[in-house]
Design a protein around this motif. Structure first.
Motif, PDB file in Angstrom:
ATOM      1  N   VAL A   1       0.844  -1.198   0.000  1.00  0.00           N
ATOM      2  CA  VAL A   1       0.000   0.000   0.000  1.00  0.00           C
ATOM      3  C   VAL A   1       0.877   1.245   0.000  1.00  0.00           C
ATOM      4  O   VAL A   1       0.647   2.181  -0.780  1.00  0.00           O
ATOM      5  CB  VAL A   1      -0.957  -0.002   1.216  1.00  0.00           C
ATOM      6  CG1 VAL A   1      -1.649   1.334   1.366  1.00  0.00           C
ATOM      7  CG2 VAL A   1      -1.972  -1.125   1.098  1.00  0.00           C
ATOM      8  N   VAL A   2       1.900   1.252   0.829  1.00  0.00           N
ATOM      9  CA  VAL A   2       2.814   2.396   0.896  1.00  0.00           C
ATOM     10  C   VAL A   2       3.534   2.573  -0.438  1.00  0.00           C
ATOM     11  O   VAL A   2       3.662   3.698  -0.937  1.00  0.00           O
ATOM     12  CB  VAL A   2       3.826   2.211   2.052  1.00  0.00           C
ATOM     13  CG1 VAL A   2       4.932   3.235   1.990  1.00  0.00           C
ATOM     14  CG2 VAL A   2       3.112   2.271   3.385  1.00  0.00           C
ATOM     15  N   ALA A   3       3.979   1.468  -1.033  1.00  0.00           N
ATOM     16  CA  ALA A   3       4.690   1.542  -2.316  1.00  0.00           C
ATOM     17  C   ALA A   3       3.776   2.068  -3.417  1.00  0.00           C
ATOM     18  O   ALA A   3       4.205   2.863  -4.260  1.00  0.00           O
ATOM     19  CB  ALA A   3       5.233   0.169  -2.690  1.00  0.00           C
ATOM     20  N   SER A   4       2.515   1.650  -3.413  1.00  0.00           N
ATOM     21  CA  SER A   4       1.564   2.120  -4.417  1.00  0.00           C
ATOM     22  C   SER A   4       1.335   3.622  -4.278  1.00  0.00           C
ATOM     23  O   SER A   4       1.302   4.355  -5.276  1.00  0.00           O
ATOM     24  CB  SER A   4       0.247   1.367  -4.276  1.00  0.00           C
ATOM     25  OG  SER A   4      -0.687   1.831  -5.200  1.00  0.00           O
ATOM     26  N   ARG A   5       1.190   4.084  -3.066  1.00  0.00           N
ATOM     27  CA  ARG A   5       0.990   5.520  -2.834  1.00  0.00           C
ATOM     28  C   ARG A   5       2.221   6.325  -3.213  1.00  0.00           C
ATOM     29  O   ARG A   5       2.120   7.431  -3.765  1.00  0.00           O
ATOM     30  CB  ARG A   5       0.619   5.770  -1.374  1.00  0.00           C
ATOM     31  CG  ARG A   5      -0.762   5.288  -1.041  1.00  0.00           C
ATOM     32  CD  ARG A   5      -1.093   5.503   0.405  1.00  0.00           C
ATOM     33  NE  ARG A   5      -2.424   4.968   0.712  1.00  0.00           N
ATOM     34  CZ  ARG A   5      -2.858   4.716   1.923  1.00  0.00           C
ATOM     35  NH1 ARG A   5      -2.085   4.950   2.967  1.00  0.00           N
ATOM     36  NH2 ARG A   5      -4.063   4.238   2.109  1.00  0.00           N
ATOM     37  N   GLU A   6       3.401   5.772  -2.924  1.00  0.00           N
ATOM     38  CA  GLU A   6       4.650   6.443  -3.267  1.00  0.00           C
ATOM     39  C   GLU A   6       4.785   6.549  -4.791  1.00  0.00           C
ATOM     40  O   GLU A   6       5.176   7.594  -5.319  1.00  0.00           O
ATOM     41  CB  GLU A   6       5.840   5.676  -2.686  1.00  0.00           C
ATOM     42  CG  GLU A   6       7.188   6.246  -3.031  1.00  0.00           C
ATOM     43  CD  GLU A   6       7.493   7.575  -2.398  1.00  0.00           C
ATOM     44  OE1 GLU A   6       8.491   8.193  -2.781  1.00  0.00           O
ATOM     45  OE2 GLU A   6       6.732   8.023  -1.516  1.00  0.00           O
ATOM     46  N   ALA A   7       4.431   5.480  -5.494  1.00  0.00           N
ATOM     47  CA  ALA A   7       4.487   5.504  -6.960  1.00  0.00           C
ATOM     48  C   ALA A   7       3.551   6.576  -7.503  1.00  0.00           C
ATOM     49  O   ALA A   7       3.915   7.319  -8.417  1.00  0.00           O
ATOM     50  CB  ALA A   7       4.124   4.131  -7.518  1.00  0.00           C
ATOM     51  N   LYS A   8       2.365   6.657  -6.946  1.00  0.00           N
ATOM     52  CA  LYS A   8       1.402   7.665  -7.404  1.00  0.00           C
ATOM     53  C   LYS A   8       1.946   9.073  -7.170  1.00  0.00           C
ATOM     54  O   LYS A   8       1.865   9.935  -8.052  1.00  0.00           O
ATOM     55  CB  LYS A   8       0.076   7.491  -6.673  1.00  0.00           C
ATOM     56  CG  LYS A   8      -0.984   8.474  -7.103  1.00  0.00           C
ATOM     57  CD  LYS A   8      -2.290   8.235  -6.386  1.00  0.00           C
ATOM     58  CE  LYS A   8      -3.338   9.229  -6.837  1.00  0.00           C
ATOM     59  NZ  LYS A   8      -4.624   9.000  -6.195  1.00  0.00           N
ATOM     60  N   ARG A   9       2.538   9.297  -6.015  1.00  0.00           N
ATOM     61  CA  ARG A   9       3.101  10.609  -5.695  1.00  0.00           C
ATOM     62  C   ARG A   9       4.203  10.976  -6.684  1.00  0.00           C
ATOM     63  O   ARG A   9       4.253  12.101  -7.205  1.00  0.00           O
ATOM     64  CB  ARG A   9       3.657  10.605  -4.266  1.00  0.00           C
ATOM     65  CG  ARG A   9       4.218  11.948  -3.821  1.00  0.00           C
ATOM     66  CD  ARG A   9       4.911  11.850  -2.475  1.00  0.00           C
ATOM     67  NE  ARG A   9       6.149  11.102  -2.542  1.00  0.00           N
ATOM     68  CZ  ARG A   9       7.330  11.623  -2.936  1.00  0.00           C
ATOM     69  NH1 ARG A   9       7.404  12.878  -3.321  1.00  0.00           N
ATOM     70  NH2 ARG A   9       8.417  10.892  -2.949  1.00  0.00           N
ATOM     71  N   LEU A  10       5.075  10.006  -6.984  1.00  0.00           N
ATOM     72  CA  LEU A  10       6.178  10.265  -7.906  1.00  0.00           C
ATOM     73  C   LEU A  10       5.667  10.543  -9.317  1.00  0.00           C
ATOM     74  O   LEU A  10       6.140  11.462  -9.987  1.00  0.00           O
ATOM     75  CB  LEU A  10       7.129   9.067  -7.920  1.00  0.00           C
ATOM     76  CG  LEU A  10       7.950   8.846  -6.649  1.00  0.00           C
ATOM     77  CD1 LEU A  10       8.649   7.501  -6.702  1.00  0.00           C
ATOM     78  CD2 LEU A  10       8.934   9.967  -6.431  1.00  0.00           C
ATOM     79  N   ILE A  11       4.696   9.770  -9.754  1.00  0.00           N
ATOM     80  CA  ILE A  11       4.148   9.949 -11.101  1.00  0.00           C
ATOM     81  C   ILE A  11       3.516  11.335 -11.244  1.00  0.00           C
ATOM     82  O   ILE A  11       3.736  12.032 -12.239  1.00  0.00           O
ATOM     83  CB  ILE A  11       3.127   8.839 -11.428  1.00  0.00           C
ATOM     84  CG1 ILE A  11       3.851   7.493 -11.559  1.00  0.00           C
ATOM     85  CG2 ILE A  11       2.361   9.151 -12.701  1.00  0.00           C
ATOM     86  CD1 ILE A  11       2.929   6.300 -11.539  1.00  0.00           C
ATOM     87  N   LEU A  12       2.750  11.747 -10.250  1.00  0.00           N
ATOM     88  CA  LEU A  12       2.111  13.065 -10.322  1.00  0.00           C
ATOM     89  C   LEU A  12       3.130  14.200 -10.283  1.00  0.00           C
ATOM     90  O   LEU A  12       2.977  15.211 -10.977  1.00  0.00           O
ATOM     91  CB  LEU A  12       1.093  13.213  -9.196  1.00  0.00           C
ATOM     92  CG  LEU A  12      -0.143  12.316  -9.307  1.00  0.00           C
ATOM     93  CD1 LEU A  12      -1.016  12.476  -8.073  1.00  0.00           C
ATOM     94  CD2 LEU A  12      -0.922  12.616 -10.556  1.00  0.00           C
TER      95      LEU A  12
END
Length: 73
Positions: free
Chosen positions: A24-35
């Protein structure tokens, strides 16, 4: 360009033996980086940034498949 270094580190990080909360943390981190990369991309339209976003999105999707489980059809 700290965000690009973070994105490359995330892309190269191992994702095996992760707990559900780690995913869950990794998914949120990926989203933050992509945005964040998308905001930079909007300004200079660099093709390398688009490629990086695509790779991060692919990794994010793999993580989310493991979170949600594969549907049996």
């Amino acid at each position: 360009m700290d965000i690009l270094k973070e994105a490359l580190d995330f892309e190269n990080a191992k994702m095996s033996n992760m707990s559900t909360s780690d995913r869950v943390v990794a998914s949120r981190e990926a989203k933050r980086l992509i945005l964040a990369i998308n905001e930079i991309y909007k300004q200079n339209k660099d093709a390398e940034l688009m490629d990086l976003m695509k790779r991060l999105t692919a990794k994010k999707k793999k993580i989310e498949v493991r979170l949600k489980g594969r549907s049996v059809a």
